[in-house]
Scaffold this active site. Structure first.
Site, PDB file in Angstrom:
ATOM      1  N   HIS A   1      25.712  41.999  40.779  1.00 57.27           N
ATOM      2  CA  HIS A   1      25.185  40.764  40.183  1.00 57.27           C
ATOM      3  C   HIS A   1      25.138  40.828  38.657  1.00 57.27           C
ATOM      4  CE1 HIS A   1      24.099  39.369  44.166  1.00 57.27           C
ATOM      5  NE2 HIS A   1      23.474  40.518  44.392  1.00 57.27           N
ATOM      6  N   ARG A   2      25.439  42.015  38.091  1.00 59.79           N
ATOM      7  CA  ARG A   2      25.376  42.152  36.642  1.00 59.79           C
ATOM      8  C   ARG A   2      26.307  41.158  35.927  1.00 59.79           C
ATOM      9  NH1 ARG A   2      26.257  47.389  36.124  1.00 59.79           N
ATOM     10  NH2 ARG A   2      24.068  47.964  36.172  1.00 59.79           N
ATOM     11  N   PRO A   3      27.542  40.922  36.418  1.00 59.17           N
ATOM     12  CA  PRO A   3      28.410  39.961  35.728  1.00 59.17           C
ATOM     13  C   PRO A   3      27.801  38.563  35.617  1.00 59.17           C
ATOM     14  CG  PRO A   3      29.685  41.282  37.251  1.00 59.17           C
ATOM     15  CD  PRO A   3      28.251  41.591  37.530  1.00 59.17           C
TER      16      PRO A   3
END
Length: 350
Positions: free
Chosen positions: A282-284
């Protein structure tokens, strides 16, 4: 202009618009999480990073604290400073210019995280820690040139601290720590080897730069470098107005950042595009949203638009791992096309 050394002005850097924008976004909002700059030697990577620090506003630190603690932010204080703060006592404040703290390629683990005297640590706690590079980096810029040549365990340590904002030193069941929040900037020449995909993914923004092929720009680069080399103070004075304007825009953007709104539609576009691109985790999504809000503040707007989203998507999502590393990272064109199609799709839904 820094009192410590004469630095090439940020406003004088010719071309490389994406590089300058990525640096400014991290300067406005360090929570974005840093920047990896890929490119061959001689393309202005190091010059741009050092110029950024000279552009930034001063920071407030606790005077005589060896960890550069923030005197008004209890989440960025060592245990000693926090204890004083919690007792209601005023911490002595000192204003300083931000610095570029360069990590040497051959730095040992102790040099990076600090060395701990076990016997003293039992008695005096954090004061027994001899500070390392990560202490000096707190509230500053940590610059790693040729990051792809660093030993993996050193890179892991730095990225872990960058994510947590805290450096923990453990020796023989004794653990002490201090805050370490910094703008992380790494540069690398891909011809000298790649980063492990897992480490590559930990840098929030990624850009790839090349030599400028525009004849006029190359002529301007030569003229500027000759002028700076022969009469640096005169050269710097020539860019004073532009530097001050950039400084003020950074200050304004920082102040307005929390007022920027990002609609559910924009968040849905980001999520949909990231799913379509098969990027891991989910970092992007989070980085794209933060970068879009930050650019909106820099543009002096109030709400994130599709156009602003397109400007940051490539640097926030390019080079990221996909399908746990079994699929090649998306190219800039692939990211751009996917986001454009997704924006159009959501426009039609409305």
């Amino acid at each position: 202009m820094s009192s410590e050394r004469i630095v090439y002005p940020f406003a004088a850097i010719v071309g490389q618009a994406e590089l300058k924008l990525a640096l400014l976004l991290n300067a406005i909002n360090p929570q974005i999480g840093g920047l990896l700059i890929r490119g061959p030697k001689g393309t202005g990577k190091s010059t741009s990073v050092r110029a950024l620090a000279d552009l930034l506003p001063e920071i407030a630190v606790v005077k005589d604290c060896k960890f550069n603690c923030n005197p008004v932010d209890p989440t960025n204080m060592c245990f000693d400073c926090l204890s004083t703060y919690q007792q209601g006592k005023l911490l002595p404040i000192e204003k300083r210019k931000m610095k570029v703290i360069t990590l040497p390629i051959g730095a040992t683990e102790d040099r990076v995280i600090g060395s701990l005297d076990i016997e003293r640590a039992i008695k005096v706690g954090v004061r027994a820690l001899e500070p390392g590079i990560l202490a000096a980096a707190n509230q500053n810029i940590l610059y790693i040139d040729e990051v792809n040549l660093l030993p993996d365990h050193i890179t892991d340590i730095i990225l872990d601290v960058a994510a947590s904002g805290w450096n923990i030193v453990e020796r023989e069941s004794i653990s002490v720590g201090h805050p370490s929040r910094f703008i992380l900037i790494g540069t690398m020449n891909p011809e000298e080897g790649e980063l492990r995909p897992q480490l590559l993914d930990r840098f929030s923004l990624h850009i790839s730069i090349k030599e400028l092929l525009n004849e006029n720009q190359r002529v301007d680069i030569v003229k500027n470098n000759l002028w700076f080399g022969e009469a640096p103070l005169e050269f710097i004075k020539n860019f004073t107005t532009e530097q001050k304007s950039l400084q003020q825009r950074i200050v304004n953007a920082r102040e307005n950042l929390n007022e920027i709104t990002i609609s559910d539609r924009i968040l849905e576009i980001i999520a949909h595009a990231c799913i379509e691109l098969n990027v891991d985790g989910h970092r992007p999504d989070i980085v794209t949203a933060r970068a879009a809000k930050t650019l909106t503040a820099f543009k002096e707007k109030r709400e994130v638009s599709g156009d602003t989203l397109l400007q940051v998507a490539k640097m926030a999502i390019g080079f990221r791992t996909r399908r746990s590393g079994f699929e090649e990272p998306a190219t800039s064109d692939e990211v751009d096309d996917t986001f454009k199609k997704t924006i159009s799709f959501f426009d039609l839904k409305q």
